[in-house]
Motif scaffolding. Structure first.
Motif, mmCIF file in Angstrom:
data_model
loop_
_atom_site.group_PDB
_atom_site.id
_atom_site.type_symbol
_atom_site.label_atom_id
_atom_site.label_comp_id
_atom_site.label_asym_id
_atom_site.label_seq_id
_atom_site.Cartn_x
_atom_site.Cartn_y
_atom_site.Cartn_z
ATOM 1 N N LEU A 45 -60.033 4.075 47.105
ATOM 2 C CA LEU A 45 -61.208 4.886 46.786
ATOM 3 C C LEU A 45 -62.494 4.060 46.714
ATOM 4 O O LEU A 45 -63.514 4.474 47.282
ATOM 5 N N PRO A 46 -62.537 2.903 46.048
ATOM 6 C CA PRO A 46 -63.791 2.133 46.020
ATOM 7 C C PRO A 46 -64.273 1.733 47.417
ATOM 8 O O PRO A 46 -65.487 1.732 47.682
ATOM 9 N N LEU A 47 -63.331 1.380 48.305
ATOM 10 C CA LEU A 47 -63.710 1.009 49.664
ATOM 11 C C LEU A 47 -64.353 2.179 50.391
ATOM 12 O O LEU A 47 -65.373 2.023 51.087
ATOM 13 N N ILE A 48 -63.764 3.362 50.250
ATOM 14 C CA ILE A 48 -64.269 4.538 50.955
ATOM 15 C C ILE A 48 -65.596 5.005 50.365
ATOM 16 O O ILE A 48 -66.562 5.265 51.109
ATOM 17 N N TYR A 49 -65.675 5.082 49.064
ATOM 18 C CA TYR A 49 -66.907 5.555 48.424
ATOM 19 C C TYR A 49 -68.077 4.640 48.786
ATOM 20 O O TYR A 49 -69.178 5.124 49.104
ATOM 21 N N ASP A 50 -67.864 3.346 48.743
ATOM 22 C CA ASP A 50 -68.947 2.404 49.035
ATOM 23 C C ASP A 50 -69.487 2.576 50.443
ATOM 24 O O ASP A 50 -70.658 2.331 50.695
ATOM 25 N N ALA A 51 -68.622 3.004 51.362
ATOM 26 C CA ALA A 51 -69.039 3.146 52.758
ATOM 27 C C ALA A 51 -69.752 4.463 53.039
ATOM 28 O O ALA A 51 -70.449 4.577 54.044
ATOM 29 N N VAL A 52 -69.599 5.467 52.145
ATOM 30 C CA VAL A 52 -70.111 6.794 52.484
ATOM 31 C C VAL A 52 -71.226 7.299 51.570
ATOM 32 O O VAL A 52 -71.947 8.226 51.949
ATOM 33 N N TYR A 53 -71.394 6.707 50.388
ATOM 34 C CA TYR A 53 -72.243 7.346 49.384
ATOM 35 C C TYR A 53 -73.705 7.470 49.799
ATOM 36 O O TYR A 53 -74.438 8.359 49.324
ATOM 37 N N SER A 54 -74.171 6.606 50.700
ATOM 38 C CA SER A 54 -75.592 6.608 51.057
ATOM 39 C C SER A 54 -75.880 7.222 52.420
ATOM 40 O O SER A 54 -77.025 7.207 52.871
ATOM 41 N N CYS A 55 -74.867 7.782 53.081
ATOM 42 C CA CYS A 55 -75.113 8.358 54.414
ATOM 43 C C CYS A 55 -75.866 9.676 54.282
ATOM 44 O O CYS A 55 -75.854 10.316 53.223
ATOM 45 N N VAL A 74 -66.424 2.737 39.252
ATOM 46 C CA VAL A 74 -66.936 1.658 38.392
ATOM 47 C C VAL A 74 -65.841 1.206 37.435
ATOM 48 O O VAL A 74 -65.631 0.007 37.222
ATOM 49 N N GLN A 75 -65.109 2.163 36.870
ATOM 50 C CA GLN A 75 -64.020 1.822 35.954
ATOM 51 C C GLN A 75 -62.918 1.054 36.676
ATOM 52 O O GLN A 75 -62.396 0.059 36.146
ATOM 53 N N GLN A 76 -62.558 1.503 37.886
ATOM 54 C CA GLN A 76 -61.501 0.837 38.644
ATOM 55 C C GLN A 76 -61.892 -0.592 39.008
ATOM 56 O O GLN A 76 -61.090 -1.517 38.888
ATOM 57 N N VAL A 77 -63.127 -0.765 39.444
ATOM 58 C CA VAL A 77 -63.579 -2.098 39.864
ATOM 59 C C VAL A 77 -63.666 -3.032 38.659
ATOM 60 O O VAL A 77 -63.269 -4.206 38.732
ATOM 61 N N MET A 78 -64.160 -2.530 37.553
ATOM 62 C CA MET A 78 -64.217 -3.361 36.337
ATOM 63 C C MET A 78 -62.817 -3.772 35.897
ATOM 64 O O MET A 78 -62.589 -4.923 35.499
ATOM 65 N N LEU A 79 -61.875 -2.834 35.967
ATOM 66 C CA LEU A 79 -60.499 -3.142 35.588
ATOM 67 C C LEU A 79 -59.912 -4.205 36.506
ATOM 68 O O LEU A 79 -59.240 -5.141 36.040
ATOM 69 N N GLN A 80 -60.181 -4.088 37.807
ATOM 70 C CA GLN A 80 -59.658 -5.072 38.746
ATOM 71 C C GLN A 80 -60.277 -6.449 38.502
ATOM 72 O O GLN A 80 -59.604 -7.475 38.594
ATOM 73 N N THR A 81 -61.563 -6.477 38.173
ATOM 74 C CA THR A 81 -62.225 -7.748 37.856
ATOM 75 C C THR A 81 -61.559 -8.414 36.659
ATOM 76 O O THR A 81 -61.323 -9.637 36.649
ATOM 77 N N MET A 82 -61.233 -7.615 35.649
ATOM 78 C CA MET A 82 -60.548 -8.147 34.469
ATOM 79 C C MET A 82 -59.152 -8.658 34.838
ATOM 80 O O MET A 82 -58.730 -9.719 34.374
ATOM 81 N N ASN A 115 -65.812 -7.051 49.590
ATOM 82 C CA ASN A 115 -65.937 -6.927 48.133
ATOM 83 C C ASN A 115 -64.525 -6.956 47.553
ATOM 84 O O ASN A 115 -63.871 -5.907 47.432
ATOM 85 N N PRO A 116 -64.016 -8.138 47.204
ATOM 86 C CA PRO A 116 -62.601 -8.281 46.863
ATOM 87 C C PRO A 116 -62.081 -7.319 45.804
ATOM 88 O O PRO A 116 -60.982 -6.780 45.944
ATOM 89 N N ASP A 117 -62.857 -7.086 44.751
ATOM 90 C CA ASP A 117 -62.353 -6.239 43.672
ATOM 91 C C ASP A 117 -62.408 -4.755 44.003
ATOM 92 O O ASP A 117 -61.977 -3.917 43.206
ATOM 93 N N TYR A 118 -62.914 -4.400 45.185
ATOM 94 C CA TYR A 118 -62.807 -3.018 45.660
ATOM 95 C C TYR A 118 -61.401 -2.744 46.198
ATOM 96 O O TYR A 118 -61.009 -1.597 46.350
#
Length: 419
Positions: A45-55, A74-82, A115-118
């Motif tokens: 989901l983070p990979l897909i959202y990042d690619a489409v949100y601004s089109c 944001v929650q998923q990426v923060m969790l992955q960073t941790m 973006n590794p944590d995506y």
């Protein structure tokens, strides 16, 4: 191909290139929801959202819907960073204790993404020498990690999962990469007997980590997808890992050695199909990866495999019927290796072997004679899942299993189609 899958692949390719899609045509809210739900099924989901949100098309969509998914991402990426930070702390702790674990998949593949944590990882896989287990186990306990399966005999198990109270980090500590006693794919473990002696060193966030040398790691990624394919399937994220790894380290991969290894396990057509999916829909570049003509001359129809993995979810767990269909596919592979035919598919779907049931009913590890009781518990659980609408039925499992057995024949995994 369904529109949501076309959109998914276009957005995923853009994300792997650190780009955005340029969709302008209006996309209905239901179509956006289907895209994001499909992305969640494949844990991208983070990979897909990042690619489409601004089109342009996204600017016409419901901002509340996009806001909802942005919050989740944001929650998923923060969790992955941790998770990443805590895992590297643990890895350093193990190394400081004189242990040199070899990392496979996970963080090694994640570092290849823009973006590794995506690229989420539910766990990290760490391989140690079997003789180092006691020392490593003590070190894990000292760090606060504890085995997460209380019914597991950690001394005989080929892998031991660990978690830590109050921490998101989750580790699968492997003594072997594949269960040696598996009749369907136990022989895969024999290809990785010398990975510790040939380990490569990488730097991840400034931390020196050890992983398999490049040819072995590439072959392992194929084998990992292959193993899940023999069960109930795997998702598009595994293809991304293979593609990015090949593009990054192709010049260091012994492609001909990997091809011979794939042929020896009847996975050459399967592997070729993965690369064709990568080239046609993602970012695989045969030239960049130094892929030799012998690989590129293997031409198969990648479409059926792509359809299977898109419908299956991250590890073939899109629904319960599909998960339970693995009884049929594994039986077919085991029968092939024995030179016979798979037994009654209905019986194997409803009454699996004790070996299969051990993962769901840990008490069978010490008391296999209780298998009939486990069968009864499983049937009662089925009825509960069906009443709860969890897409689970024996008839669907048999249908899916039969279709996937034919898919295995198409790619030469069973039968006589392997080249």
């Amino acid at each position: 191909m369904e529109k949501r899958n076309v959109m998914l692949l276009q957005a995923l390719k853009a994300s792997l290139q650190n780009e955005k899609v340029t969709w302008e045509e209006k996309i209905e809210q239901e179509e956006w929801l289907q895209l994001f739900q499909q992305a969640e099924t494949h844990q991208i989901l983070p990979l897909i959202y990042d690619a489409v949100y601004s089109c342009p098309a996204a600017r016409q969509a419901d901002p509340a819907m996009f806001g909802y998914f942005k919050k989740r991402i944001v929650q998923q990426v923060m969790l992955q960073t941790m998770k990443t930070s805590e895992f590297l702390r643990l890895y350093r702790f193990l190394c400081d204790g004189g242990i040199r674990p070899v990392i496979v998949k996970g963080i090694v593949c994640r570092e290849l993404y823009p973006n590794p944590d995506y690229r989420a990882s539910s766990d990290e896989d760490v391989l140690i020498r079997p003789e180092d287990f006691e020392r490593c186990h003590s070190r894990m306990l000292e760090f606060g990690m504890v085995p997460s399966d209380p019914g597991l005999d950690i001394h005989t198990a080929y892998e031991v999962p660990y978690g830590k109270k109050g921490s998101p980090v989750y580790i699968e500590l492997h003594k072997h990469l594949f269960p040696p006693d598996s009749e369907a794919y136990g022989e895969l473990d024999g290809f990785f007997g010398n990975v510790h002696e040939q380990a490569a060193e990488l730097s991840v966030h400034g931390v020196a980590v050890y992983t398999m040398e490049y040819s072995s790691h590439f072959f392992y990624l194929i084998c990992h997808a292959f193993k899940h394919f023999l069960h109930s399937g795997f998702g598009i994220r595994q293809v991304c890992d293979i593609v990015l790894f090949a593009n990054a380290y192709g010049s260091r991969i012994d492609w001909m050695k990997v091809l011979e290894q794939c042929r020896s396990i009847h996975a050459d057509l399967f592997a070729a199909a993965l690369l064709q999916i990568g080239e046609k829909y993602l970012t695989f570049s045969p030239e960049k990866a130094c892929c030799p003509p012998e690989w590129r001359s293997i031409r198969v129809d990648e479409g059926p495999l792509l359809e299977d993995l898109l419908s299956g979810g991250i590890y073939g767990d899109a629904d319960m019927s599909r998960k339970h269909s693995s009884n049929i596919t594994l039986s077919a592979v085991e029968a092939e290796k024995k030179g016979g035919k798979a037994g009654n598919k209905i019986l194997k779907s409803v009454f699996p072997s004790v070996k299969y049931m051990k993962s769901q009913f840990p008490y069978l590890r010490k008391a296999p004679f209780l298998l009939p009781a486990a069968w009864l518990s499983r049937i009662l659980k089925y009825r509960k899942e069906i009443s709860a609408g969890r897409n689970n039925s024996a008839s669907d499992s048999i249908k899916i299993g039969n279709e996937r057995v034919e898919l295995m024949r198409e790619y030469g995994i069973i039968g006589k189609k392997s080249k």
